[in-house]
Motif scaffolding. Sequence first.
Motif, mmCIF file in Angstrom:
data_model
loop_
_atom_site.group_PDB
_atom_site.id
_atom_site.type_symbol
_atom_site.label_atom_id
_atom_site.label_comp_id
_atom_site.label_asym_id
_atom_site.label_seq_id
_atom_site.Cartn_x
_atom_site.Cartn_y
_atom_site.Cartn_z
ATOM 1 N N ASN A 15 12.223 -5.583 -21.739
ATOM 2 C CA ASN A 15 11.060 -4.926 -22.334
ATOM 3 C C ASN A 15 11.449 -3.620 -23.033
ATOM 4 O OD1 ASN A 15 8.384 -4.050 -22.800
ATOM 5 N ND2 ASN A 15 8.402 -2.950 -20.873
ATOM 6 N N THR A 16 10.897 -3.397 -24.228
ATOM 7 C CA THR A 16 11.165 -2.156 -24.957
ATOM 8 C C THR A 16 9.957 -1.229 -24.977
ATOM 9 O OG1 THR A 16 10.535 -3.196 -27.043
ATOM 10 C CG2 THR A 16 12.863 -3.264 -26.442
ATOM 11 N N HIS A 17 8.827 -1.654 -24.418
ATOM 12 C CA HIS A 17 7.632 -0.814 -24.376
ATOM 13 C C HIS A 17 7.769 0.270 -23.307
ATOM 14 C CE1 HIS A 17 5.309 -3.298 -27.052
ATOM 15 N NE2 HIS A 17 5.559 -4.370 -26.326
ATOM 16 N N LYS A 18 7.107 1.373 -23.527
ATOM 17 C CA LYS A 18 7.104 2.437 -22.522
ATOM 18 C C LYS A 18 6.081 2.147 -21.431
ATOM 19 C CE LYS A 18 8.839 6.258 -25.223
ATOM 20 N NZ LYS A 18 8.648 7.635 -25.617
ATOM 21 N N ASN A 19 5.008 1.441 -21.778
ATOM 22 C CA ASN A 19 3.931 1.173 -20.827
ATOM 23 C C ASN A 19 4.029 -0.236 -20.273
ATOM 24 O OD1 ASN A 19 2.729 3.690 -21.259
ATOM 25 N ND2 ASN A 19 1.648 2.921 -23.047
ATOM 26 N N ILE A 20 3.957 -0.335 -18.945
ATOM 27 C CA ILE A 20 3.889 -1.618 -18.260
ATOM 28 C C ILE A 20 2.662 -1.563 -17.363
ATOM 29 C CG2 ILE A 20 4.996 -3.159 -16.619
ATOM 30 C CD1 ILE A 20 7.672 -2.198 -17.621
ATOM 31 N N TRP A 21 1.804 -2.544 -17.505
ATOM 32 C CA TRP A 21 0.584 -2.620 -16.717
ATOM 33 C C TRP A 21 0.698 -3.801 -15.762
ATOM 34 C CZ3 TRP A 21 -2.624 1.389 -17.384
ATOM 35 C CH2 TRP A 21 -2.467 2.137 -18.553
ATOM 36 N N VAL A 22 0.626 -3.532 -14.463
ATOM 37 C CA VAL A 22 0.694 -4.565 -13.439
ATOM 38 C C VAL A 22 -0.664 -4.631 -12.771
ATOM 39 C CG1 VAL A 22 1.799 -5.298 -11.310
ATOM 40 C CG2 VAL A 22 3.155 -4.187 -13.088
#
Length: 66
Positions: A15-22
């Motif tokens: 993943n290259t995104h800064k935000n991860i939503w779990v």
Amino acid sequence: MEFSTPNAIRQIKANTHKNIWVEGQKQCPLQAMSFAFNYHTLNIIDSAEGLNIQGVVPVSGYRDSE
């Protein structure tokens, strides 16, 4: 897209995104990978806001068809 646990962990690591939503909560990549171990199948959606991860088939509720 639905992924098995090993493939989901690979997706999180790549993943290259800064935000991860779990499950609707913002998490770091390590927490997301830890969450993935609780599921046999995960739904991962790559969007403009970040990576959205939801568990589909939990480890405790998984049964092989006989």
